[in-house]
Scaffold this active site. Structure first.
Site, PDB file in Angstrom:
ATOM      1  CG  MET A   1      -1.980   1.009   1.204  1.00 19.24           C
ATOM      2  SD  MET A   1      -2.842   1.130   2.777  1.00 19.24           S
ATOM      3  CE  MET A   1      -4.149  -0.042   2.546  1.00 19.24           C
ATOM      4  CB  CYS A   2       2.164   3.656  -1.872  1.00 22.38           C
ATOM      5  SG  CYS A   2       3.587   2.571  -1.689  1.00 22.38           S
ATOM      6  N   GLY A   3       0.440   5.820  -0.726  1.00 23.68           N
ATOM      7  CA  GLY A   3      -0.480   6.929  -0.996  1.00 23.68           C
ATOM      8  C   GLY A   3       0.102   7.848  -2.044  1.00 23.68           C
TER       9      GLY A   3
ATOM     10  NE  ARG B   1      -3.558   4.472  -0.169  1.00 21.10           N
ATOM     11  CZ  ARG B   1      -4.394   3.492  -0.494  1.00 21.10           C
ATOM     12  NH1 ARG B   1      -5.561   3.436   0.069  1.00 21.10           N
ATOM     13  NH2 ARG B   1      -4.063   2.599  -1.396  1.00 21.10           N
TER      14      ARG B   1
ATOM     15  CG  ASN C   1      -1.104   2.555  -4.405  1.00 23.66           C
ATOM     16  OD1 ASN C   1      -2.303   2.696  -4.321  1.00 23.66           O
ATOM     17  ND2 ASN C   1      -0.479   1.645  -3.715  1.00 23.66           N
TER      18      ASN C   1
END
Lengths: 224, 297
Positions: free
Chosen positions: B1-3, B32, B174
């Protein structure tokens, strides 16, 4: 009417208060600013009006409660709903009503991919269109789409029924168009009325399982 | 997960508030990606010159030595140091500066090159990053930001996004790519250089290679759909704006919004909700494989 402002209350406070409500209680929730997991795990017939856009998993696991969202929702709206009614005036993102067992979800706008994935008895009525892979492995319940459906509709579908008014971009594996019999027209008419969608039953086509993919013989349905 | 967050200013009166608007967006995406954060900001265009951002491995790098050395070789307009980053504006040819840097300064890496772009990144909580680099006071035309939750390679500043993909171009990602090891080897043979074992850097390197082969950005992204295997929402910063594209399955989230004053994208609406007028913005979810772009007219 109890007003809960998420500027002041935490999401946990909100859910505790809603879960503690008695049948018929009315709540309004404001300043949502896309927060996650609002109004989840309710088990009584409370009425909740949520004003604003919401994040992930709004109205998840709902039982009995009547929840209206005036805005848009992120992924997982009404995920695993058991009963009650959830209505959203805007759009809902991915996997709305995923795995939901019962109740009614009304999306007045559009819903994106995987709407009703693995649905297990919920009824979903979408006023607009739905994205790709919707009703994937859908087991039972109805998905009604007043607009168009995206790619691979009803892939690997079991015994859920799909009614689409517009175009279907493509059908998934083992999903076929089926005859609209009187019982389907009656069921669809009832759902359109409940969800306040003003369309004629004859404008819809029905889709469902060709029953060739799963190891299950419909002629022996009583044995299962 | 990333933002991921991106903000493009349409109303020039808001350019002075770019950082103040983008910082809360980035902060909202902390959950995130709490490991590290980064931002690409487009500002202070260097007419008839160039601009590079340099990242030092040591926090206490002596920038005076670089300034003295570079002034002997090139016409340096100015150097602005922020912690372990420095932005250098020069009158020189950008390729000459890049070559000289890589020949002489092995402990420095160039994180961005062009005329407008500046890239800052660091490991640690996004809130610290925002304070350390004073993101809130940044002015500019547009910015892309990233908060990282590492899933496939180490947590270091070099592994953090955005990744440069060419002059005034950068990528934030992402998702996760499953064929990045083989693709990295293929691209190395074509002369693309990589600093880390990060999958997103491979996507950036891939786009750089396609662009160097003559593709425009849309063509490069359409080739990426064929050659990259995995999940991705990409946001690509360009000199004039930015572009957004999701993988064919649309696995990773993205939301876009637009008002008369700005256009924005993010992984989640709650980041966009921090912007003025967000509640009445036009909001939509980008379709898989469709390229959405904003450009300064």
């Amino acid at each position: 009417m109890t007003e809960i402002n998420l500027d002041k209350s935490s999401v946990r406070d909100l859910n505790v208060e809603l879960q503690g409500g008695s049948s018929g209680d009315k709540f309004s929730v404001n300043n949502t600013v896309g927060k996650h997991a609002l109004s989840v795990g309710l088990t009584t017939a409370v009425n909740v009006e949520i004003n604003g856009h919401v994040g992930y998993y709004c109205a998840g696991m709902n039982q009995q409660a009547n929840i209206v969202i005036n805005g848009n929702a992120g992924p997982g709206l009404a995920e695993n709903m058991m009963s009650g009614e959830v209505r959203i005036t805007g759009n809902a993102s991915q996997y709305a009503a995923a795995t939901a067992h019962g109740g009614l979800l009304v999306i007045e706008g559009d819903s994106s991919s995987r709407c009703g994935i693995s649905m297990k008895g919920v009824n979903i009525v979408v006023g607009g269109s739905i994205g790709h892979m919707s009703a994937f492995m859908a087991q039972s319940g109805c998905l009604v789409v007043c607009g168009d459906a995206g790619d691979a509709l009803g892939d690997s579908i079991y015994e859920a029924k799909i009614y689409v008014r517009g175009n279907v971009k493509s059908l998934g594996t083992d999903c076929i168009e089926k005859e609209m019999r009187d019982e389907h027209k009656a069921e669809l008419k009832e759902l359109l009325m409940q969800s306040k969608m003003n369309h004629g039953v004859e404008e819809f086509r029905r889709y469902g399982s060709a029953r060739k993919l799963y190891n299950f013989d419909i002629d022996q349905v009583d044995d299962y | 997960m990333c933002g991921i967050v991106g903000l493009f200013i349409k109303n020039p009166a808001l350019e002075s508030q770019l950082g103040a608007l983008v910082a809360p967006m980035l902060s909202e995406m902390t959950e995130r990606g709490p490991d590290s954060a980064g931002i690409a900001v487009y500002r202070n265009p260097q007419e008839d010159g160039c601009k590079i951002t340099v990242l030092a491995q040591q926090q206490d790098f002596d920038w005076n030595t670089l300034e003295a050395a570079i002034s002997n070789h090139f016409s340096l307009r100015n150097i602005t140091v922020t912690r372990n980053h420095a932005v250098l504006c020069l009158d020189s040819e950008i390729e000459d500066v890049q070559d000289w840097m890589s020949d002489n300064w092995s402990d420095l890496s160039i994180t961005s090159a062009g005329t407008n772009i500046e890239i800052f990144k660091g490991k640690g909580n996004p809130a610290e990053f925002i304070d350390q680099f004073d993101i809130k006071s940044m002015t500019g035309t547009h910015a892309l930001g990233h908060t990282r939750m590492a899933t496939e390679s180490a947590i270091t500043t070099e592994h953090s996004h955005p990744f440069s993909t060419g002059q005034d171009l950068c990528l934030v990602h992402n998702g996760s790519l499953s064929n990045h090891n083989r693709l990295r080897e293929t691209l190395r043979k074509k002369g693309v250089q990589f600093k880390t074992d990060n999958d997103s850097e491979v996507a950036a390197g891939y786009l750089s290679w396609r662009l160097s082969e003559g593709d425009d950005l849309d063509q490069a992204l359409n080739h990426a759909i064929e050659d990259l295997d995995g999940f991705y929402t990409f946001a690509i910063g360009t000199r004039d704006g930015f572009a957004v594209m999701r993988d064919p399955i649309g696995c990773k989230p993205a939301i876009m919004a637009e008002t008369d004053d700005w256009a924005a994208m993010s992984s989640e609406y709650r980041a966009i909700a921090t912007l003025p007028g967000a509640e009445n913005a036009r909001i939509w979810e980008p379709e898989p494989t469709q390229i959405y772009s904003w450009k300064r007219s």
